[in-house]
Design an enzyme around this catalytic site. Structure first.
Site, PDB file in Angstrom:
ATOM      1  N   SER A 279       7.375  -1.399  14.221  1.00 55.59           N
ATOM      2  CA  SER A 279       6.290  -0.624  14.822  1.00 55.59           C
ATOM      3  C   SER A 279       4.929  -0.873  14.189  1.00 55.59           C
ATOM      4  O   SER A 279       3.912  -0.453  14.742  1.00 55.59           O
ATOM      5  CB  SER A 279       6.610   0.869  14.722  1.00 55.59           C
ATOM      6  OG  SER A 279       6.733   1.269  13.368  1.00 55.59           O
ATOM      7  N   TYR A 280       4.865  -1.538  13.049  1.00 52.91           N
ATOM      8  CA  TYR A 280       3.577  -1.713  12.370  1.00 52.91           C
ATOM      9  C   TYR A 280       2.703  -2.706  13.124  1.00 52.91           C
ATOM     10  O   TYR A 280       2.984  -3.899  13.179  1.00 52.91           O
ATOM     11  CB  TYR A 280       3.778  -2.180  10.930  1.00 52.91           C
ATOM     12  CG  TYR A 280       4.419  -1.160  10.012  1.00 52.91           C
ATOM     13  CD1 TYR A 280       4.637   0.153  10.420  1.00 52.91           C
ATOM     14  CD2 TYR A 280       4.817  -1.503   8.727  1.00 52.91           C
ATOM     15  CE1 TYR A 280       5.222   1.083   9.582  1.00 52.91           C
ATOM     16  CE2 TYR A 280       5.404  -0.581   7.877  1.00 52.91           C
ATOM     17  CZ  TYR A 280       5.609   0.708   8.317  1.00 52.91           C
ATOM     18  OH  TYR A 280       6.199   1.627   7.484  1.00 52.91           O
ATOM     19  N   VAL A 281       1.628  -2.167  13.710  1.00 51.81           N
ATOM     20  CA  VAL A 281       0.655  -2.959  14.479  1.00 51.81           C
ATOM     21  C   VAL A 281       1.410  -3.831  15.502  1.00 51.81           C
ATOM     22  O   VAL A 281       1.116  -5.017  15.670  1.00 51.81           O
ATOM     23  CB  VAL A 281      -0.242  -3.826  13.569  1.00 51.81           C
ATOM     24  CG1 VAL A 281      -1.503  -4.259  14.315  1.00 51.81           C
ATOM     25  CG2 VAL A 281      -0.645  -3.064  12.315  1.00 51.81           C
TER      26      VAL A 281
ATOM     27  N   GLY B 278       4.221  -5.236  15.552  1.00 53.75           N
ATOM     28  CA  GLY B 278       4.877  -6.426  15.040  1.00 53.75           C
ATOM     29  C   GLY B 278       3.970  -7.372  14.278  1.00 53.75           C
ATOM     30  O   GLY B 278       4.452  -8.329  13.652  1.00 53.75           O
TER      31      GLY B 278
END
Length: 315
Positions: free
Chosen positions: A52-54, A56
């Protein structure tokens, strides 16, 4: 940097884990590379990211740097699945389909054939726990994941997962700091009981425990950001502000920085395997890495425990 066991498992992680949630958004590739080099040079081994971070991008940047900056075999890669963002909306889905698709995407972006630790990112009320655990178990049995864990589970959820899972649940990642001690009544006893270690995110109270918000909100901080101010607002006044003042006083008396004392307090808890620090800039990481992380004198620990204990008034 000290290497610590993850719970009762044989997995070793560095006392500080490098969080990459800002990579690809607030932290560009050049800064990320410089941070990774310094972190590894300081003895850090553990790198934390998520699907979920940015969307991918964090994983993709980390994948670009692995091999060039540090051999893949020298680091402990941690990622998470179960949360994604679609059209600007946050989606929670820990179904077998979503979890294993997330794992495939993580491995592709990171350019590796396995993760050292893979976590179910959040409890999902809409998916049977057995299904989520089945995805973790399959990932371990197929060799794509070495160890399995969970993230943001409360005490009974962690205990239930550890009881049902055929693959040992060796970790729970959650927020824990002098400003956020709600893990202590239930999560920490549950972790001790099932042999899971804690990966603590926001160990610096979302930045407040550095002391930088005392009497001001720096223009370049998250507190001044129109999109991120809500992330730190709850830690800027009342009880949190009093805890920060006590921390600053203790740090001055010890000749250490507030963030060093805050991290030292956290890492004294034996169930804590690592503090996940998430610097946005190279300068912030340098300040963190300059910390001694030495144990605190008993009297300082007692004072900090007292001023930050959960039953203190919230106003």
């Amino acid at each position: 940097m000290e290497q610590r066991f993850m719970g009762t498992s044989g997995l070793r992680v560095s006392a500080l884990a490098l969080g990459t949630m800002t990579w690809g958004k607030e932290t560009d590739v050049e800064s990320a590379g410089a941070m990774l080099r310094d972190f590894v040079d300081a003895g850090g081994t553990t790198l934390d990211t998520a699907v979920s971070y940015v969307e991918g991008r964090s994983e993709a940047i980390l994948g670009e740097l692995l091999g060039d900056v540090v051999p893949r075999s020298d680091v402990v890669l941690v990622s998470k699945a179960g949360v994604s963002h679609r059209n600007g909306k946050r989606m929670v889905d820990t179904s077998r389909r979503a979890m294993l698709a997330g794992l495939d995407a993580s491995l592709a972006r990171l350019g590796t054939d396995h993760l050292d630790l893979w976590l179910a990112n959040i409890w999902d009320e809409n998916v049977p726990l057995e299904e989520t655990l089945g995805a973790l178990e399959h990932a371990v049995s197929s060799g794509r994941v070495r160890y399995a864990g969970v993230s943001n589970y409360n005490g009974w959820q962690l205990a239930r997962a550890a009881t049902l899972s055929e693959a040992p649940i060796v970790a729970n990642q959650l927020e824990y700091s002098l400003l956020e001690r709600t893990a202590e009544p239930e999560v920490i006893p549950a972790a001790e009981h099932v042999g899971a270690g804690l990966l603590c995110w926001a160990p610096l109270g979302r930045g407040a425990l550095t002391g930088k918000y005392r009497g001001q909100i720096p223009a370049d901080s998250r507190g001044a950001s129109s999109t991120m101010s809500g992330y730190v607002d709850r830690y800027l006044e009342g009880r949190p502000a009093r805890i920060v003042e006590a921390l600053v006083t203790a740090a001055k008396g010890l000749g250490r920085t507030p963030l060093d004392v805050a991290l030292g307090w956290l890492l004294e808890h034996h169930v804590v395997a690592a503090a996940v620090v998430g610097p946005r800039t190279h300068g912030q990481l340098k300040e963190i890495l300059s910390s001694s992380l030495d144990p605190l004198p008993d009297q300082i620990t007692t004072v900090l425990d007292e001023v930050s204990r959960l039953n203190q008034g919230s106003s």
